[in-house]
Design a protein around this motif. Structure first.
Motif, PDB file in Angstrom:
ATOM      1  N   LEU A  55       0.873  -1.173   0.000  1.00  0.00           N
ATOM      2  CA  LEU A  55       0.000   0.000   0.000  1.00  0.00           C
ATOM      3  C   LEU A  55       0.911   1.224   0.000  1.00  0.00           C
ATOM      4  N   ARG A  56       0.681   2.107  -0.943  1.00  0.00           N
ATOM      5  CA  ARG A  56       1.522   3.305  -1.073  1.00  0.00           C
ATOM      6  C   ARG A  56       0.692   4.541  -0.740  1.00  0.00           C
ATOM      7  N   PHE A  57       1.266   5.351   0.137  1.00  0.00           N
ATOM      8  CA  PHE A  57       0.591   6.574   0.570  1.00  0.00           C
ATOM      9  C   PHE A  57       1.506   7.764   0.329  1.00  0.00           C
ATOM     10  N   THR A  58       0.877   8.898   0.153  1.00  0.00           N
ATOM     11  CA  THR A  58       1.614  10.154   0.069  1.00  0.00           C
ATOM     12  C   THR A  58       0.869  11.174   0.925  1.00  0.00           C
ATOM     13  N   PRO A  59       1.579  12.152   1.470  1.00  0.00           N
ATOM     14  CA  PRO A  59       0.869  13.174   2.247  1.00  0.00           C
ATOM     15  C   PRO A  59      -0.195  13.850   1.391  1.00  0.00           C
ATOM     16  N   ASN A  60      -1.303  14.105   1.985  1.00  0.00           N
ATOM     17  CA  ASN A  60      -2.410  14.752   1.285  1.00  0.00           C
ATOM     18  C   ASN A  60      -1.950  16.124   0.769  1.00  0.00           C
ATOM     19  N   PRO A  61      -2.028  16.351  -0.533  1.00  0.00           N
ATOM     20  CA  PRO A  61      -1.569  17.636  -1.078  1.00  0.00           C
ATOM     21  C   PRO A  61      -2.397  18.832  -0.607  1.00  0.00           C
ATOM     22  N   GLU A  62      -3.584  18.586  -0.071  1.00  0.00           N
ATOM     23  CA  GLU A  62      -4.432  19.677   0.416  1.00  0.00           C
ATOM     24  C   GLU A  62      -4.077  20.117   1.836  1.00  0.00           C
ATOM     25  N   LEU A  63      -3.199  19.384   2.496  1.00  0.00           N
ATOM     26  CA  LEU A  63      -2.794  19.758   3.857  1.00  0.00           C
ATOM     27  C   LEU A  63      -1.987  21.050   3.836  1.00  0.00           C
ATOM     28  N   PRO A  64      -2.007  21.790   4.931  1.00  0.00           N
ATOM     29  CA  PRO A  64      -1.132  22.961   5.028  1.00  0.00           C
ATOM     30  C   PRO A  64       0.326  22.525   4.866  1.00  0.00           C
ATOM     31  N   GLU A  65       1.116  23.364   4.237  1.00  0.00           N
ATOM     32  CA  GLU A  65       2.501  23.017   3.914  1.00  0.00           C
ATOM     33  C   GLU A  65       3.320  22.606   5.142  1.00  0.00           C
ATOM     34  N   PRO A  66       3.215  23.303   6.274  1.00  0.00           N
ATOM     35  CA  PRO A  66       4.000  22.866   7.452  1.00  0.00           C
ATOM     36  C   PRO A  66       3.652  21.438   7.905  1.00  0.00           C
ATOM     37  N   LEU A  67       2.399  21.084   7.802  1.00  0.00           N
ATOM     38  CA  LEU A  67       1.994  19.737   8.199  1.00  0.00           C
ATOM     39  C   LEU A  67       2.534  18.691   7.220  1.00  0.00           C
ATOM     40  N   LYS A  68       2.489  18.998   5.939  1.00  0.00           N
ATOM     41  CA  LYS A  68       3.069  18.081   4.944  1.00  0.00           C
ATOM     42  C   LYS A  68       4.560  17.882   5.202  1.00  0.00           C
ATOM     43  N   LYS A 106      -9.079  18.869   9.445  1.00  0.00           N
ATOM     44  CA  LYS A 106     -10.227  18.016   9.085  1.00  0.00           C
ATOM     45  C   LYS A 106     -10.027  17.345   7.727  1.00  0.00           C
ATOM     46  N   LEU A 107      -8.758  17.152   7.353  1.00  0.00           N
ATOM     47  CA  LEU A 107      -8.411  16.486   6.096  1.00  0.00           C
ATOM     48  C   LEU A 107      -7.642  15.209   6.409  1.00  0.00           C
ATOM     49  N   PRO A 108      -7.742  14.210   5.528  1.00  0.00           N
ATOM     50  CA  PRO A 108      -6.931  13.012   5.735  1.00  0.00           C
ATOM     51  C   PRO A 108      -5.441  13.381   5.647  1.00  0.00           C
ATOM     52  N   LEU A 109      -4.638  12.802   6.532  1.00  0.00           N
ATOM     53  CA  LEU A 109      -3.206  13.064   6.503  1.00  0.00           C
ATOM     54  C   LEU A 109      -2.558  12.434   5.266  1.00  0.00           C
ATOM     55  N   TRP A 110      -3.004  11.264   4.909  1.00  0.00           N
ATOM     56  CA  TRP A 110      -2.405  10.502   3.813  1.00  0.00           C
ATOM     57  C   TRP A 110      -3.468  10.159   2.773  1.00  0.00           C
ATOM     58  N   ILE A 111      -3.022   9.995   1.556  1.00  0.00           N
ATOM     59  CA  ILE A 111      -3.912   9.491   0.511  1.00  0.00           C
ATOM     60  C   ILE A 111      -3.243   8.273  -0.132  1.00  0.00           C
ATOM     61  N   LEU A 112      -4.067   7.313  -0.450  1.00  0.00           N
ATOM     62  CA  LEU A 112      -3.589   6.107  -1.122  1.00  0.00           C
ATOM     63  C   LEU A 112      -3.308   6.424  -2.583  1.00  0.00           C
ATOM     64  N   ILE A 113      -2.148   5.996  -3.046  1.00  0.00           N
ATOM     65  CA  ILE A 113      -1.823   6.239  -4.464  1.00  0.00           C
ATOM     66  C   ILE A 113      -1.637   4.917  -5.193  1.00  0.00           C
TER      67      ILE A 113
END
Length: 113
Positions: A55-68, A106-113
């Motif tokens: 399972l491959r995840f990447t940080p959610n691109p919609e997260l604030p930049e500091p959190l990413k 209120k956004l997912p931290l990770w998204i499945l790619i």
């Protein structure tokens, strides 16, 4: 057949004669058990337990930049990808954990790619 800790509780992965397949049962939800005269079914026959998937995840691109950036530092990602190899039977638990919402954004931290 197996004892698994997932989603903050213990599960038993075992063969269910009533359903005719391997299932996960939350240990704390077992109210009653009965002695059975059925033959033991080995977990060797549980394909979902014995098969691993990536399972491959990447940080959610919609997260604030500091959190990413924090996620990237915490997980030391290779090409912004966090790889988790898990059993097919445990995939839903991994997805639930990885796709949980950040409390602030209120956004997912990770998204499945």
């Amino acid at each position: 057949n197996q004892l698994v800790y997932a989603s903050n509780r213990y599960h038993i992965r075992a063969y269910c004669f009533e359903f005719g397949k391997f299932i996960d049962v939350v240990l704390s939800r077992i109210i009653d058990v009965e002695v059975t005269h059925e033959d033991w079914i080995s977990s060797d026959e549980d394909d979902n337990w014995n098969t691993y998937i990536p399972l491959r995840f990447t940080p959610n691109p919609e997260l604030p930049e500091p959190l990413k950036q924090t996620l990237l530092l915490d997980f030391k990602l290779d090409n912004n990808i966090h790889l988790i190899t898990c059993r097919v039977a445990l995939k839903s638990y991994v997805l639930r954990e990885m796709e949980r919402l950040d409390w602030k954004s209120k956004l997912p931290l990770w998204i499945l790619i």
